[in-house]
Design a protein around this motif. Structure first.
Motif, PDB file in Angstrom:
ATOM      1  N   GLN A 297      40.024  65.723  68.510  1.00 11.33           N
ATOM      2  CA  GLN A 297      38.738  65.372  69.117  1.00 11.33           C
ATOM      3  C   GLN A 297      38.196  64.062  68.561  1.00 11.33           C
ATOM      4  O   GLN A 297      38.366  63.754  67.372  1.00 11.33           O
ATOM      5  CB  GLN A 297      37.734  66.512  68.884  1.00 11.33           C
ATOM      6  CG  GLN A 297      38.204  67.844  69.477  1.00 11.33           C
ATOM      7  CD  GLN A 297      37.157  68.924  69.439  1.00 11.33           C
ATOM      8  OE1 GLN A 297      35.965  68.658  69.324  1.00 11.33           O
ATOM      9  NE2 GLN A 297      37.588  70.173  69.567  1.00 11.33           N
ATOM     10  N   GLY A 300      31.654  62.425  67.162  1.00  9.06           N
ATOM     11  CA  GLY A 300      30.404  62.001  67.774  1.00  9.06           C
ATOM     12  C   GLY A 300      29.851  60.740  67.141  1.00  9.06           C
ATOM     13  O   GLY A 300      30.286  60.313  66.059  1.00  9.06           O
ATOM     14  N   LYS A 371      31.350  70.139  67.522  1.00 10.81           N
ATOM     15  CA  LYS A 371      29.943  69.755  67.676  1.00 10.81           C
ATOM     16  C   LYS A 371      29.018  70.879  67.233  1.00 10.81           C
ATOM     17  O   LYS A 371      27.984  70.628  66.599  1.00 10.81           O
ATOM     18  CB  LYS A 371      29.660  69.376  69.127  1.00 10.81           C
ATOM     19  CG  LYS A 371      28.220  68.906  69.340  1.00 10.81           C
ATOM     20  CD  LYS A 371      27.980  68.402  70.751  1.00 10.81           C
ATOM     21  CE  LYS A 371      26.559  67.872  70.898  1.00 10.81           C
ATOM     22  NZ  LYS A 371      26.300  67.312  72.249  1.00 10.81           N
ATOM     23  N   ASP A 382      28.578  62.396  72.341  1.00  5.38           N
ATOM     24  CA  ASP A 382      30.029  62.402  72.492  1.00  5.38           C
ATOM     25  C   ASP A 382      30.536  61.005  72.818  1.00  5.38           C
ATOM     26  O   ASP A 382      29.832  60.184  73.415  1.00  5.38           O
ATOM     27  CB  ASP A 382      30.449  63.346  73.618  1.00  5.38           C
ATOM     28  CG  ASP A 382      30.436  64.797  73.180  1.00  5.38           C
ATOM     29  OD1 ASP A 382      30.568  65.052  71.970  1.00  5.38           O
ATOM     30  OD2 ASP A 382      30.310  65.680  74.048  1.00  5.38           O
ATOM     31  N   ARG A 387      35.123  64.220  74.511  1.00  6.76           N
ATOM     32  CA  ARG A 387      35.266  64.786  73.166  1.00  6.76           C
ATOM     33  C   ARG A 387      36.715  65.120  72.830  1.00  6.76           C
ATOM     34  O   ARG A 387      37.232  64.741  71.789  1.00  6.76           O
ATOM     35  CB  ARG A 387      34.400  66.041  73.041  1.00  6.76           C
ATOM     36  CG  ARG A 387      34.262  66.547  71.614  1.00  6.76           C
ATOM     37  CD  ARG A 387      33.429  67.815  71.575  1.00  6.76           C
ATOM     38  NE  ARG A 387      32.137  67.618  72.219  1.00  6.76           N
ATOM     39  CZ  ARG A 387      31.331  68.604  72.586  1.00  6.76           C
ATOM     40  NH1 ARG A 387      31.702  69.864  72.403  1.00  6.76           N
ATOM     41  NH2 ARG A 387      30.173  68.345  73.152  1.00  6.76           N
TER      42      ARG A 387
END
Length: 469
Positions: A297, A300, A371, A382, A387
């Motif tokens: 992933q 963020g 998250k 994101d 993501r």
């Protein structure tokens, strides 16, 4: 579970999902062939499997036996390191405190201590080997943290840490295998940036940190195999599955059948993990495949630009996720698990060797995990590309008692095994391979290798009831 455990085991699936760790592949080794056909002469040892176990076996054999006639031949059903090793999360993390109390109760304190020391030594050996041989595999030593969301498990954690501290009393132990730090819920939130709630809204109960690390396992194995191939002592055949193993007509050696011909060998090593019973039916039902799922992933916008300094596990009632931030200039977050959160609590993932597809319910769960664990404020927005960067599955091997099988297969002279590492191959396989080669040379490894790992007829005959970790 008994039905799932006894499903037929296949060869590795030809159209597997693409692992993040093999994107892109190492073009020099992924489809390596030492020749178009396998050797026609008798070889000393055939190693089946090119993951970390097979690489470790080959390396140790070559250090001890370069003068043995015929040398080492390695077979891989797919591309190099394309099964469990090349598909795991990248942790070199033992979490010995989680199993130490049960090991002490069932095996006795001395064996529990030996297992924990072995796990720690395996991590150290792996990282030391990479450094000494200049293998560029992103190996790093760092602390890991287990963030716990269940009160009972937090209490068990505190008790286990105290127990393991008491068990390790020799000088130096407290700086390595016995070094644990307990954190309150509030301390954990601050120190490790977690947001305070789990995926089901549970609150953080506390955390424990300890020494661990991470590694790019595919690059490590590729580095080891290049060393093995360097002077011609080993021959490697990828995309060359062993389809059958039997005694040769004269009963003097093994005949290993492949699409590129039949290899005759004095010894065979099964470094085949979850796929073992395809070649040796003796292990049908005692080495059980379990499919795991992993995602890569993009972090963020509010996550540390330099990446997270620790690796993580998130432990809750009935399951856990594990998370390895990639070090360096690529701050991707690798997070896997979610087995207990699938529609059937993971039952359908047992017994399957199909890593060509994903479990959609686990995909949804893992897609929201990072998250949620860090919280909206810490995570931020994101990435504009999304993501989840990549998602894949891999097949692990489990045994009824939770220990790998290492040694000569009972009643089958010349067939050796190091397999079924319970999803913890990065802290078991490398030194298990060294122990296996020692046993093949009739060395005494009992002073450092845990005896419960030795393969026996009694262990093979136990009934599988589910994973133990």
């Amino acid at each position: 579970m008994d039905i799932r455990a006894r499903l037929p085991v296949s060869l590795p699936h030809p159209n597997h999902t693409t692992s993040y760790w093999q994107s892109p592949l190492d073009g020099s080794l992924a489809d390596f062939l030492s020749a178009e056909t396998v050797p026609g002469d008798i070889v000393d040892t055939v190693v089946i499997g090119s993951g970390i176990t097979g690489a470790g076996v080959a390396w140790n054999l070559l250090q001890q036996e370069k003068k043995r006639e015929g040398g080492v031949v390695m077979l891989e059903a797919r591309q190099t390191c394309s099964s469990a090793t090349g598909r795991n999360g990248g942790h070199t993390k033992a979490a010995s405190y989680r199993t130490f109390p049960s090991h002490a109760q069932t095996l006795g304190l001395p064996l529990a201590v030996k297992i924990a020391r072995f796990e720690y030594a395996n991590i150290q050996a792996l990282h030391t080997f990479a450094a000494e041989h200049n293998i560029e595999c992103e190996a790093r030593s760092c602390d890991t943290v287990d963030v716990i969301y269940d009160q009972k498990q937090w209490e068990e954690c505190v008790n286990a840490v105290e127990m393991i501290r008491r068990g390790f009393v020799e000088p130096g132990d407290e700086k390595g295998v016995g070094r644990y730090t307990l954190w309150s819920a509030e301390e954990a939130k601050t120190a490790f940036l977690v947001g305070g709630i789990g995926m089901d809204g549970e609150s953080v109960k506390g955390a424990v940190s300890y020494e661990a690390g991470s590694i790019h396992a595919s690059k490590f194995v590729y580095g080891v195999l290049k060393l093995c191939l360097g002077d011609g002592s080993m021959r490697l055949f990828t995309n060359t599955p062993a389809t059958k193993i039997e005694k040769a007509a004269d009963n003097a050696c093994w005949a290993v059948h492949t699409p590129r011909g039949i290899i005759r060998a004095r010894r065979v090593v099964l470094a085949t993990n979850a796929y073992t019973s395809f070649l040796c039916d003796k292990f049908h039902g005692s080495i059980v495949p379990l499919r795991g799922q992993v995602t890569a992933q993009r972090p963020g916008s509010n996550m540390p630009p330099s990446g997270l300094q620790n690796t993580y596990s998130f432990i809750y009632n009935g399951g856990y996720e594990y998370m390895t931030p990639r070090p360096g200039s690529i701050p991707d977050i690798i997070i896997g698990g979610g087995l207990a959160k699938s529609t059937d609590q993971g039952l359908g993932e047992y017994g399957t060797t199909d890593d060509s597809s994903l479990n959609s319910s686990i995909s949804v769960y893992l897609g929201g995990a990072a998250k949620t664990y860090f919280g909206d404020e810490t995570w931020g927005k994101d990435d504009e590309q999304g993501r989840v960067k990549q998602e894949w599955t891999g097949i692990m091997g489990y045994t009824p008692d939770g220990f790998p099988f290492v040694g000569e297969v009972p009643d089958i002279e010349g067939m050796w095994i190091a397999a079924a590492f319970q999803g913890h191959g990065m802290v078991l396989a490398w030194e298990s391979a060294r122990a296996l080669v020692g046993l093949m040379g009739r060395e005494d490894v009992s002073n450092w290798f845990p005896s419960p790992f030795i393969v026996t007829e009694e262990r093979i005959g136990r009934r599988f009831e589910g994973r133990r970790s």
